[in-house]
Motif scaffolding. Structure first.
Motif, PDB file in Angstrom:
ATOM      1  N   VAL A 164      -5.730  12.254   0.989  1.00 30.64           N
ATOM      2  CA  VAL A 164      -6.668  11.152   0.778  1.00 30.64           C
ATOM      3  C   VAL A 164      -8.014  11.718   0.332  1.00 30.64           C
ATOM      4  O   VAL A 164      -8.553  12.619   0.980  1.00 30.64           O
ATOM      5  CB  VAL A 164      -6.861  10.330   2.071  1.00 30.64           C
ATOM      6  N   ILE A 206      -6.208   1.405   1.910  1.00 34.04           N
ATOM      7  CA  ILE A 206      -6.339   0.594   0.694  1.00 34.04           C
ATOM      8  C   ILE A 206      -6.921  -0.775   1.003  1.00 34.04           C
ATOM      9  O   ILE A 206      -7.770  -1.290   0.265  1.00 34.04           O
ATOM     10  CB  ILE A 206      -4.975   0.498  -0.014  1.00 34.04           C
ATOM     11  N   TRP A 233       0.464   3.961  -2.770  1.00 33.43           N
ATOM     12  CA  TRP A 233       0.084   5.325  -2.414  1.00 33.43           C
ATOM     13  C   TRP A 233       1.187   6.318  -2.742  1.00 33.43           C
ATOM     14  O   TRP A 233       0.923   7.506  -2.957  1.00 33.43           O
ATOM     15  CB  TRP A 233      -0.265   5.382  -0.921  1.00 33.43           C
ATOM     16  N   ALA A 293      -1.811   4.348   5.018  1.00 34.41           N
ATOM     17  CA  ALA A 293      -2.051   3.986   3.616  1.00 34.41           C
ATOM     18  C   ALA A 293      -2.465   2.525   3.510  1.00 34.41           C
ATOM     19  O   ALA A 293      -3.360   2.166   2.731  1.00 34.41           O
ATOM     20  CB  ALA A 293      -0.799   4.245   2.784  1.00 34.41           C
ATOM     21  N   THR A 344       3.822   7.672  -0.923  1.00 33.87           N
ATOM     22  CA  THR A 344       3.964   8.814  -0.022  1.00 33.87           C
ATOM     23  C   THR A 344       5.311   9.507  -0.169  1.00 33.87           C
ATOM     24  O   THR A 344       5.494  10.628   0.318  1.00 33.87           O
ATOM     25  CB  THR A 344       3.794   8.357   1.439  1.00 33.87           C
ATOM     26  N   SER A 393       3.173  11.035   6.625  1.00 33.14           N
ATOM     27  CA  SER A 393       2.930   9.973   5.648  1.00 33.14           C
ATOM     28  C   SER A 393       2.414   8.707   6.326  1.00 33.14           C
ATOM     29  O   SER A 393       1.470   8.082   5.844  1.00 33.14           O
ATOM     30  CB  SER A 393       4.222   9.656   4.887  1.00 33.14           C
ATOM     31  N   SER A 409       2.940  -0.396   6.285  1.00 29.26           N
ATOM     32  CA  SER A 409       2.355   0.641   5.428  1.00 29.26           C
ATOM     33  C   SER A 409       1.621   1.747   6.174  1.00 29.26           C
ATOM     34  O   SER A 409       1.252   2.748   5.549  1.00 29.26           O
ATOM     35  CB  SER A 409       1.392  -0.011   4.419  1.00 29.26           C
ATOM     36  N   ALA A 416      -1.153   9.591   5.649  1.00 35.07           N
ATOM     37  CA  ALA A 416      -0.999   9.340   4.209  1.00 35.07           C
ATOM     38  C   ALA A 416      -0.732  10.624   3.433  1.00 35.07           C
ATOM     39  O   ALA A 416      -1.246  10.832   2.328  1.00 35.07           O
ATOM     40  CB  ALA A 416      -2.230   8.633   3.653  1.00 35.07           C
ATOM     41  N   ALA A 423       0.816  -1.216   0.000  1.00 31.59           N
ATOM     42  CA  ALA A 423       0.000   0.000   0.000  1.00 31.59           C
ATOM     43  C   ALA A 423       0.847   1.262   0.000  1.00 31.59           C
ATOM     44  O   ALA A 423       0.529   2.241  -0.691  1.00 31.59           O
ATOM     45  CB  ALA A 423      -0.938  -0.001   1.201  1.00 31.59           C
ATOM     46  N   HIS A 424       1.934   1.262   0.775  1.00 29.02           N
ATOM     47  CA  HIS A 424       2.736   2.484   0.829  1.00 29.02           C
ATOM     48  C   HIS A 424       3.399   2.780  -0.505  1.00 29.02           C
ATOM     49  O   HIS A 424       3.640   3.934  -0.864  1.00 29.02           O
ATOM     50  CB  HIS A 424       3.777   2.393   1.950  1.00 29.02           C
TER      51      HIS A 424
END
Length: 616
Positions: A50, A192, A33, A188, A35, A42, A185, A46, A29-30
């Motif tokens: 978002v 997700i 995303w 984020a 970041t 972060s 993560s 996030a 996810a990170h």
């Protein structure tokens, strides 16, 4: 593998595929995303970019714990279609008030957690105490018990459906996955995976509803089978409105559910605050709980409608006891679903608890680091926001919270009862959360009166009220009456507590001029802040006068009006879809048309009110 599990091999394969997909999505996810770098903004917010729809769906997924399906399906069995009022009354107006009156203001503060608010609202050491206390209370009472409840609820589903007797097996399916992607993560990963898990919940529940409809032969045959099975009670089962004198959910109880959870909502935030603070703009933040209730009501509708099939098959369920209701969801799964599809629904239950736990873990670690450890150890270098090692402190806190939740899972049910009692006691103080935003006289002394006096008043009333013969006679009339008296208990406690803290606020000194001025210029609160505005105007500083915002009149009234219209159009849509499921085409069409008209009116009201809040 035991014979019981061997019989469910297709289901186990589906569950395994779900768990593997969740882990992969969460761990990546990170990167998905993007970041850019690992810091607190972060990891916990996030990057504050978002979109509202994602935050809303995530918040809804967090609210749908594993114990929700057994609870709501049990309620649907003894209420019928009017069960929609059980969740519409509890969440509809409350979440709209958050959207229209608080979310934009919270986002404008540019803080990281809800308890950080008190560093702005109150001054001196008292503000630090309130901040630490609020964070600890949120984690200890509002999060840890429900992590344990979710784990236990998952086990109660897996035990009868798959024959899983060991709680350790349930833990092995959930805990490593959640801990892994939250650890790597952060927020984020929560977001997700929540979106993915919401899709799993909806698809799984839709499969169950389709199975019920196919077996019944369609919407109209389903309604006919209910009429045949319940010749004297079918009207209240298939009704749009709650029936007067209903033994479980009558109109008065719906009104009580509408009022009590709504008062104070939005004036204080915890998990919902993380969703608001992570939005890119105040206007986007105002949409979070709107998207959230849309997603949650769709999930609850899909979860509860299949129960109509069970009411047609087993008419006695309409008068099921509390203990029997908890078993209806598991019985319904085995009655309607073939192997493989059954595994998908169990995966949906896992998704619900994983989304709840991940949200609690990430926010819980954030508020402990930001609002507890930093306040108690202000000079600790490892807690400095610029120190990358602070995230490792947060990760260790995550593990502590998770272990506490596992302990609750293994503890006796009395712990849940204690947590619920504590939550009820502090509901007596709920009105204060609005006052701290809307009344300049709300001060530290009144906060203490509300937070300490509220539980004491609630507890004392719990001892005194049952001594009344009238109270006892009402309790003896049935379950609905007992619930109504519990609500009345809460209302009386809330009224007395509100009177207490209001008197204390008036009899004690307000916060310092500097604190009030600084808070007003930063937060731009609505309501009774006239003396502070005059104080700012009287200041000789041209800069301060220039910063003084010009707020239109009637902001509170306009916000409440928009919130009422918003709750009404979504409620009409939910009720219309409920009637569609039983072939009441005319009623469904009228309600859905009303929802469409109300949605258009709300769209215009939302834009009008946001412009008046000056958040463009």
């Amino acid at each position: 593998m035991t014979p019981s599990l061997q019989n469910h091999l297709p289901d186990l394969l589906v569950i395994g595929a779900y768990l593997a997909t969740t882990l992969i999505v969460g761990l990546w996810a990170h990167r998905l995303w993007d970041t850019g770098h690992e810091d607190e903004e972060s990891y916990y917010l996030a990057g504050r970019r978002v979109p509202a729809w994602m935050n809303g769906v995530s918040y809804a997924a967090t609210a749908i714990n594993a114990d929700v399906a057994p609870l709501y399906c049990g309620m649907a069995a003894v209420i019928g279609l009017p069960v929609a009022w059980f969740y519409l009354s509890r969440f509809g107006l409350a979440w709209m008030i958050v959207a229209m009156l608080f979310a934009a203001r919270w986002r404008q503060l540019n803080i990281r957690t809800g308890p950080e608010f008190y560093a702005l609202r109150f001054g001196g050491r008292g503000a630090k105490f309130v901040r630490v206390y609020t964070a600890l209370f949120a984690v200890a009472v509002s999060m840890v018990p429900w992590i344990g409840a979710g784990l236990l609820g998952t086990h109660k589903i897996m035990q009868p459906v798959l024959g899983v007797d060991s709680k350790w097996v349930t833990l092995a399916c959930v805990v490593p996955m959640v801990a892994g992607y939250v650890w790597v993560s952060g927020f984020a990963g929560v977001l997700i995976t929540d979106v993915f898990q919401s899709a799993v919940i909806m698809v799984a529940s839709a499969c169950l509803l389709i199975a019920v409809m196919v077996q019944a032969g369609g919407a109209e045959p389903l309604a006919e089978s209910i009429r045949a099975a319940h010749p004297t009670e079918h009207a209240e089962i298939l009704s749009t409105l709650p029936t007067p004198e209903h033994e479980i959910l009558g109109p008065l109880l719906v009104v009580a559910w509408l009022i009590i959870p709504t008062i104070g909502r939005g004036g204080s935030v915890d998990l919902d605050g993380q969703r608001i603070f992570s939005c890119p703009t105040p206007r986007e933040a105002a949409k979070v709980t709107i998207w959230g209730q849309l997603a949650m009501f769709v999930m609850l509708l899909l979860i509860t409608l299949p129960v109509l099939g069970m009411l047609a098959k087993e008419p006695d369920l309409y008068h099921a006891t509390r203990s029997d209701r908890e078993q209806i969801y598991g019985r319904m799964l085995t009655a309607y679903l073939p192997p493989g599809v059954l595994g998908l629904v169990v995966a949906g239950a896992l998704a619900s608890v994983m989304s709840t736990i991940s949200g609690y873990l990430n926010y819980g670690s954030q508020t402990i680091v930001n609002d507890v450890l930093r306040q108690l150890f202000p000079n600790a270098a490892i807690l400095d926001a610029r120190n990358p090692r602070v995230l490792w402190v947060g990760r260790m806190v995550t593990l502590v919270i998770l272990l506490a939740g596992v302990w609750v899972m293994y503890a006796s049910d009395s712990l849940f009862q204690i947590a619920m009692v504590i939550s009820g006691m502090f509901a007596a103080s709920a009105a204060y959360y609005w006052a701290q935003w809307w009344w300049w006289r709300a001060n530290l002394a009144s906060w203490i009166a509300a937070m300490v006096g509220g539980p004491i008043i609630y507890f004392v009333l719990g001892s005194l009220l049952p001594q009344s013969s009238w109270w006892q006679s009402q309790l003896a009339t049935g379950e609905a009456a007992a619930d109504a008296m519990a609500m009345l208990h809460a209302v009386i406690a809330m009224a007395i507590t509100t009177l207490l803290w209001a008197v204390v606020a008036l009899l004690t000194k307000p916060e310092s001029d500097e604190t009030l001025t600084s808070f007003y210029l930063r937060a731009r609160p609505m309501g009774l802040w006239g003396p502070v505005r005059e104080m700012i105007r009287a200041q000789e500083s041209a800069a301060a006068a220039h910063e003084l915002p010009t707020l239109p009149s009637g902001l509170l009234r306009g916000g409440f009006l928009a919130a009422i219209v918003g709750a009404a159009w979504i409620g009409a849509g939910v009720l219309g879809l409920s009637q569609l499921a039983v072939g009441h085409w005319l009623a469904a069409g009228g309600l859905l048309l009303a929802a469409a008209a109300g949605g258009l009116a709300f769209y215009k009201l939302f834009d009008w009110h946001m412009n008046r809040l000056e958040i463009d």
